[in-house]
Design a protein around this motif. Structure first.
Motif, PDB file in Angstrom:
ATOM      1  N   SER A 293       0.843  -1.208   0.000  1.00 26.37           N
ATOM      2  CA  SER A 293       0.000   0.000   0.000  1.00 26.37           C
ATOM      3  C   SER A 293       0.874   1.253   0.000  1.00 26.37           C
ATOM      4  O   SER A 293       0.561   2.259  -0.651  1.00 26.37           O
ATOM      5  N   GLU A 294       2.011   1.164   0.697  1.00 33.10           N
ATOM      6  CA  GLU A 294       2.953   2.304   0.715  1.00 33.10           C
ATOM      7  C   GLU A 294       3.605   2.493  -0.649  1.00 33.10           C
ATOM      8  O   GLU A 294       3.870   3.613  -1.087  1.00 33.10           O
ATOM      9  N   MET A 295       3.854   1.355  -1.332  1.00 29.53           N
ATOM     10  CA  MET A 295       4.442   1.432  -2.687  1.00 29.53           C
ATOM     11  C   MET A 295       3.502   2.192  -3.615  1.00 29.53           C
ATOM     12  O   MET A 295       3.937   3.012  -4.427  1.00 29.53           O
ATOM     13  N   VAL A 296       2.198   1.904  -3.465  1.00 28.10           N
ATOM     14  CA  VAL A 296       1.206   2.576  -4.320  1.00 28.10           C
ATOM     15  C   VAL A 296       1.205   4.075  -4.025  1.00 28.10           C
ATOM     16  O   VAL A 296       1.188   4.911  -4.941  1.00 28.10           O
ATOM     17  N   LEU A 297       1.268   4.423  -2.714  1.00 21.41           N
ATOM     18  CA  LEU A 297       1.294   5.842  -2.346  1.00 21.41           C
ATOM     19  C   LEU A 297       2.548   6.519  -2.894  1.00 21.41           C
ATOM     20  O   LEU A 297       2.496   7.652  -3.400  1.00 21.41           O
ATOM     21  N   ALA A 298       3.684   5.780  -2.823  1.00 19.86           N
ATOM     22  CA  ALA A 298       4.940   6.324  -3.357  1.00 19.86           C
ATOM     23  C   ALA A 298       4.846   6.508  -4.867  1.00 19.86           C
ATOM     24  O   ALA A 298       5.374   7.479  -5.433  1.00 19.86           O
ATOM     25  N   LEU A 299       4.138   5.583  -5.507  1.00 22.63           N
ATOM     26  CA  LEU A 299       3.941   5.677  -6.964  1.00 22.63           C
ATOM     27  C   LEU A 299       3.139   6.932  -7.307  1.00 22.63           C
ATOM     28  O   LEU A 299       3.513   7.696  -8.214  1.00 22.63           O
ATOM     29  N   VAL A 300       2.061   7.134  -6.551  1.00 18.61           N
ATOM     30  CA  VAL A 300       1.209   8.310  -6.801  1.00 18.61           C
ATOM     31  C   VAL A 300       2.026   9.586  -6.601  1.00 18.61           C
ATOM     32  O   VAL A 300       1.971  10.521  -7.424  1.00 18.61           O
ATOM     33  N   ALA A 301       2.832   9.598  -5.537  1.00 21.94           N
ATOM     34  CA  ALA A 301       3.687  10.763  -5.288  1.00 21.94           C
ATOM     35  C   ALA A 301       4.681  10.951  -6.432  1.00 21.94           C
ATOM     36  O   ALA A 301       4.941  12.073  -6.887  1.00 21.94           O
ATOM     37  N   GLY A 302       5.238   9.843  -6.904  1.00 24.10           N
ATOM     38  CA  GLY A 302       6.218   9.892  -7.996  1.00 24.10           C
ATOM     39  C   GLY A 302       5.613  10.463  -9.263  1.00 24.10           C
ATOM     40  O   GLY A 302       6.265  11.223  -9.993  1.00 24.10           O
TER      41      GLY A 302
END
Lengths: 280, 256
Positions: free
Chosen positions: B41-50
């Motif tokens: 879930s954190e990876m997805v949030l990091a992706l959105v931020a990226g």
């Protein structure tokens, strides 16, 4: 009694001005292997096909039947001798008016049945409406009306061969050459396809040259049968079958069919054994 | 029958969801070191931020440009070389050991040498991508044309088709499915070549970004970039798969 009239190789040698297709003194030598060893595939073939007849060439495996087909259609130039179609000598190109159906499935899997059949016509610059009409007629002749939009992968082996036949018929050939077209089919389908072929032959009036190794097929379908020897392939005998023009597979019930196949086997048995020994 | 087929299609999704769920739990529960792996879930949030970060998008664009360049050159070059090589059976036999061992040596090791030869920047990276993909397309081309049934060129001759017409109307359509499979592999190799080269020495590109985040212990950003890369590759793969399905659609026996 059997009413076949055997003629000899010498009779076949007689030059016939009216022959639709003639092969005169045709020999073919191949160079094979790394040493380019010479193999005599065909030796002094003399044949004259009459306009509109159903002529079959039968012979043991490896006797050069397919080579004979290549030479008869202009796909190959003979090492020696002449091949003429309608009086013109062939020179390494298939002349207009000659259609070939091969033993292998030659339907194009990326085209549907209609496009397969129209393949040869589209190159001629014919108008679309004319192409469509010709394709419709070929579909009807080969009883494929309901399968125009189908792809070859959706059809049986027999139907795919009919597509190949339709692709040839659509160009209105005056000579149809068939290289063991039913070899991959089961026995019943072969008989039915033979009936279809006879019907198409009668309807089109084309000359048919059939290459086969099946005795029953040759006996049922042909007006004349040329029997070939084992390699090097020579014409041993040409047999007039005396079959009526409106024949079909029901002829297999008649005694003359058995007599004819027996006669063919009598001629071929020794040659087939020789061919087996050559292969071994 | 249809239910069974749907169930079979569901299995990979269920397995994937299970693994992701397990990883989520393991990360949240602290069974896995957060410096090594973060929760999905954190990876997805990091992706959105990226995706909102212009620098990430710029690097992704640079990598995409390099992959496209390498893919196109490798595909076209491999296809043309395959066509030229195909009739020369002696030469093909002589080259067989080279083909067999080509991928045993990672081409990426030549990257430093290439930078010395052609300079620093996109060119050596594209060259590595091309070198990775070229042979895949070349061998696929050889095999695709070798597999064209022998009867088809004979039919072409029976229709008096010349060399070009036979090539374009008979050989190419017949070989198309195998050529497309080769294209898929070539693009895959081009992606690997470009990203791996960016890991090594490049100053920009998504591979460089991942490497930079790794060296700087920015694990969250690194996984965001990795996820972005994975999604992009999956999207390209899906597109190629659709193309392949389109070409093969009518050819599978009994497809009706």
């Amino acid at each position: 009694m059997l009413s076949v009239q055997p003629t000899t190789v010498h009779a076949a040698r007689q030059a016939s001005v009216n022959a639709h297709l003639s092969m005169t003194g045709v020999s073919q030598v191949f160079e094979v292997g790394a040493t380019n060893a010479k193999v005599q595939a065909l030796l002094d073939i003399n044949l004259q096909l009459r306009q509109g007849e159903f002529f079959t060439v039968i012979g043991p495996s490896g006797c050069g039947k397919s080579t004979l087909l290549d030479l008869a259609t202009g796909l190959r130039v003979p090492t020696r001798g002449r091949v003429c179609f309608e009086g013109r000598e062939l020179s390494g190109r298939v002349p207009p008016g000659v259609g070939i159906v091969f033993q292998e499935d030659g339907s194009f899997p990326w085209l549907n049945v209609r496009d397969n059949i129209a393949f040869g016509l589209r190159r001629t610059g014919m108008r679309t409406a004319e192409v469509d009409a010709a394709v419709d007629q070929a579909l009807a002749t080969c009883r494929l009306h309901d399968f125009g939009a189908a792809y070859p992968a959706q059809l049986s082996g027999g139907m795919r061969q009919r597509v190949c036949l339709a692709r040839v018929l659509v160009i209105k050939p005056r000579l149809i050459v068939l290289d063991e077209p039913f070899a991959a089919l089961d026995a019943q389908t072969r008989l039915l396809m033979g009936d279809e072929l006879l019907r198409i032959w009668r309807e089109t009036g084309a000359t048919v040259l059939l290459i086969t190794h099946a005795l029953d097929e040759a006996a049922l379908l042909s007006d004349r049968i040329a029997v070939m020897s084992a390699r090097p392939g020579r014409i041993l005998e040409i047999i007039e079958t005396g079959n009526p023009r409106d024949r079909d597979s029901s002829m297999a019930e008649q005694s003359r069919f058995g007599e004819l196949t027996t006669r063919l086997w009598h001629l071929l048995r020794g040659q087939s054994q020789a061919a087996l020994e050559q292969a071994g | 029958m249809k239910n069974r087929s749907n169930r079979a299609r569901l299995v990979p999704t269920v397995v994937f969801a299970f693994i992701v769920g397990l990883l989520e739990v393991a990360c949240r529960a602290g069974w896995i070191n957060r410096q090594a792996v973060i929760a999905p879930s954190e990876m997805v949030l990091a992706l959105v931020a990226g995706l909102q970060n212009p620098d990430v998008l710029r690097n992704l664009g640079i990598s995409a440009m390099r992959v496209v360049a390498a893919g196109v050159v490798a595909s076209v070059g491999g296809f043309l070389l395959g066509c030229l090589l195909r009739p020369h059976f002696g030469l093909r036999r002589a080259l067989e050991p080279f083909f067999a061992t080509y991928y045993a040596v990672p081409v990426v090791i030549f990257y430093p040498l290439l930078t010395l030869m052609v300079g620093y920047g996109s060119l050596p990276i594209i060259a590595i991508g091309v070198a990775m993909g070229l042979l895949a397309m070349l061998t696929a081309t050889l095999e695709a044309f070798d597999r064209v049934p022998r009867v088809l060129p004979k039919i072409a001759a029976a229709h008096c088709l010349g060399w070009w017409a036979t090539a374009l109307r008979i050989r190419l359509p017949s070989a198309a499915p195998d050529l497309f499979s080769g294209l898929k592999v070539t693009i895959g190799y081009a992606v690997v070549g470009v990203i791996a080269s960016e890991f090594l020495l490049a100053s920009e590109g998504i591979g460089h970004l991942i490497q930079d985040d790794y060296n700087g212990f920015r694990t969250r950003d690194m996984y965001g970039a990795i996820l972005l890369l994975v999604l992009c590759v999956l999207a390209v793969n899906r597109l190629l798969r659709l193309g392949e399905d389109h070409i093969r659609r009518n050819r599978a026996a009994g497809f009706a």
